[in-house]
Scaffold this active site. Sequence first.
Site, PDB file in Angstrom:
ATOM      1  N   TRP A  60      -9.676  41.645  90.169  1.00 22.91           N
ATOM      2  CA  TRP A  60      -9.774  40.495  91.076  1.00 22.91           C
ATOM      3  C   TRP A  60      -8.344  39.994  91.329  1.00 22.91           C
ATOM      4  O   TRP A  60      -7.615  39.714  90.347  1.00 22.91           O
ATOM      5  CB  TRP A  60     -10.622  39.417  90.387  1.00 22.91           C
ATOM      6  CG  TRP A  60     -10.839  38.177  91.188  1.00 22.91           C
ATOM      7  CD1 TRP A  60     -11.217  38.101  92.500  1.00 22.91           C
ATOM      8  CD2 TRP A  60     -10.726  36.828  90.723  1.00 22.91           C
ATOM      9  NE1 TRP A  60     -11.353  36.781  92.869  1.00 22.91           N
ATOM     10  CE2 TRP A  60     -11.050  35.985  91.804  1.00 22.91           C
ATOM     11  CE3 TRP A  60     -10.391  36.240  89.499  1.00 22.91           C
ATOM     12  CZ2 TRP A  60     -11.042  34.592  91.706  1.00 22.91           C
ATOM     13  CZ3 TRP A  60     -10.385  34.866  89.396  1.00 22.91           C
ATOM     14  CH2 TRP A  60     -10.704  34.058  90.488  1.00 22.91           C
ATOM     15  N   ASP A  96     -13.439  38.271  80.786  1.00 24.21           N
ATOM     16  CA  ASP A  96     -13.851  37.478  81.939  1.00 24.21           C
ATOM     17  C   ASP A  96     -15.325  37.764  82.215  1.00 24.21           C
ATOM     18  O   ASP A  96     -15.687  38.872  82.606  1.00 24.21           O
ATOM     19  CB  ASP A  96     -12.977  37.876  83.144  1.00 24.21           C
ATOM     20  CG  ASP A  96     -13.265  37.021  84.373  1.00 24.21           C
ATOM     21  OD1 ASP A  96     -14.197  36.194  84.322  1.00 24.21           O
ATOM     22  OD2 ASP A  96     -12.552  37.194  85.385  1.00 24.21           O
ATOM     23  N   ALA A 134     -18.079  36.733  84.576  1.00 27.78           N
ATOM     24  CA  ALA A 134     -18.345  35.988  85.810  1.00 27.78           C
ATOM     25  C   ALA A 134     -19.630  36.431  86.502  1.00 27.78           C
ATOM     26  O   ALA A 134     -20.006  35.855  87.516  1.00 27.78           O
ATOM     27  CB  ALA A 134     -17.159  36.141  86.780  1.00 27.78           C
ATOM     28  N   LYS A 184     -21.657  32.473  89.986  1.00 31.34           N
ATOM     29  CA  LYS A 184     -22.593  33.461  90.536  1.00 31.34           C
ATOM     30  C   LYS A 184     -23.923  33.422  89.808  1.00 31.34           C
ATOM     31  O   LYS A 184     -24.981  33.429  90.429  1.00 31.34           O
ATOM     32  CB  LYS A 184     -22.019  34.879  90.415  1.00 31.34           C
ATOM     33  CG  LYS A 184     -20.942  35.212  91.405  1.00 31.34           C
ATOM     34  CD  LYS A 184     -19.639  34.663  91.006  1.00 31.34           C
ATOM     35  CE  LYS A 184     -18.544  34.931  91.999  1.00 31.34           C
ATOM     36  NZ  LYS A 184     -17.265  34.476  91.454  1.00 31.34           N
TER      37      LYS A 184
HETATM   38  N1  PMP Z   1     -13.538  36.196  87.565  1.00 25.14           N
HETATM   39  C1  PMP Z   1     -13.957  37.074  88.473  1.00 25.14           C
HETATM   40  C2  PMP Z   1     -13.963  38.527  88.125  1.00 25.14           C
HETATM   41  C3  PMP Z   1     -14.365  36.654  89.733  1.00 25.14           C
HETATM   42  O1  PMP Z   1     -14.767  37.552  90.627  1.00 25.14           O
HETATM   43  C4  PMP Z   1     -14.335  35.278  90.032  1.00 25.14           C
HETATM   44  C5  PMP Z   1     -14.752  34.745  91.374  1.00 25.14           C
HETATM   45  N2  PMP Z   1     -14.720  35.554  92.423  1.00 25.14           N
HETATM   46  C6  PMP Z   1     -13.903  34.397  89.050  1.00 25.14           C
HETATM   47  C7  PMP Z   1     -13.524  34.885  87.828  1.00 25.14           C
HETATM   48  C8  PMP Z   1     -13.795  32.886  89.277  1.00 25.14           C
HETATM   49  O2  PMP Z   1     -14.952  32.274  89.611  1.00 25.14           O
HETATM   50  P1  PMP Z   1     -15.040  30.715  89.904  1.00 25.14           P
HETATM   51  O3  PMP Z   1     -15.465  30.604  91.331  1.00 25.14           O
HETATM   52  O4  PMP Z   1     -16.074  30.218  88.948  1.00 25.14           O
HETATM   53  O5  PMP Z   1     -13.724  30.097  89.666  1.00 25.14           O
END
Ligand code: PMP
Length: 393
Positions: free
Chosen positions: A126, A207, A209, A242
Amino acid sequence: MLNDLPVQAEDALLALIGLYRDDPRKTKIDLGVGMYRDDLGKTVIMRAVKEAERRLWEAQDSKAYVGPEGDLVFTELLAREVLGAGWSATNVTGVQTPGGSGALRLAAELLAYQGPRTIWVGTPSWPNHKGIFGASGLNVKTHPYFDPRTQTVLLEEMLAALNGASPCDAVLLHASCHNPSGAALADDDWNAIASVVAQRGLIPLIDSAYQGFGRGVDGDREGLQTILAACPEALVAVSCSKSFALYRERTGAIFVSSDSSDKSAKAGGVLASLARVNYSMPPAHGAEVVRTILADEELRADWVTELESMRLRLIQIRRALASTLSGRVPSMAAIAQQEGMFSLLPLSAEQVMTLRHGDGIYMPESGRINIAGLRLDQVDELGGKLLRHLAQH
Ligand code: PMP
């Protein structure tokens, strides 16, 4: 002062939202920003979230400050969900954060707290990982992770790079549903990574998510548990954006797991003090919603059921797209085995632009597609357009 500021390039991914909106073509398809969408293209509010909000509206009688560590019941219940009941009970401390991004930011600042430190990030990842880590004072080094051409995880290359890392370097791992590749790690892969990370004395930052989108709520924590079991110190950054579809509510947490409750408590104290000087306290609403859901057996069961139906929709579209593409481009069969919202197509930036301008198909220059942006009845047509470019490889 302001005159001398550099002009910032627009965030390319977020800019796609406006570009897509302004395209008048009826046949346009949005495979851009990473939000789950249903068959009607909507990012809906989950049933359990709506019900929790109704209950909160009725019961809440104060908006008093909470504190830099946020809602303690939320972090305890979330730890049980993300780490599993066994792990959350042992030497784990958590702090509520503004989304997963806030969790990654606090984690990075904790890692940088005692002085310069390196963090290893796979390529690709990301894009904001590098951004957040760099802005927090960490030295970012990369290792190979995924080859879009063959659609395979470069495990040997990753392990070789981590074997060359220095003790106390940090390493970023995706708990499940790798963003942007969707490539899943087998149990043996997790074991191999855990053993190198533990032997080299590296500090994992995991991470999480997309819990629930890959193998389900339980399956998606197995890799993470393998790492926690092997490592005396680890950090877990959680995003509820998500899994609870709470994107704009900015809901997340950072957890520290260690081999002693004293150490974890000290780390928790530093995290709370970092929160205090960054934004003082996290926003309350999303965490209250998640707490309400996780504390109530029926609401939790309904959340799991709805999340599971989202997961199954992704699997259905993955299978259809893989079967449309793989006849001409065999490597694309992997899309059916990949998990979560994303896959990474081997397209050049030029090809991505041709698809955007010529066909109204929107994805970032990297070639990442959000599977949830597709309806089943669009797969054949999209497949045909993609094949014009993919078949050239
Ligand atoms: N980690 C990953 C791998 C993500 O894809 C995302 C959001 N796209 C996040 C963290 C951060 O998410 P948030 O919107 O909760 O800040």
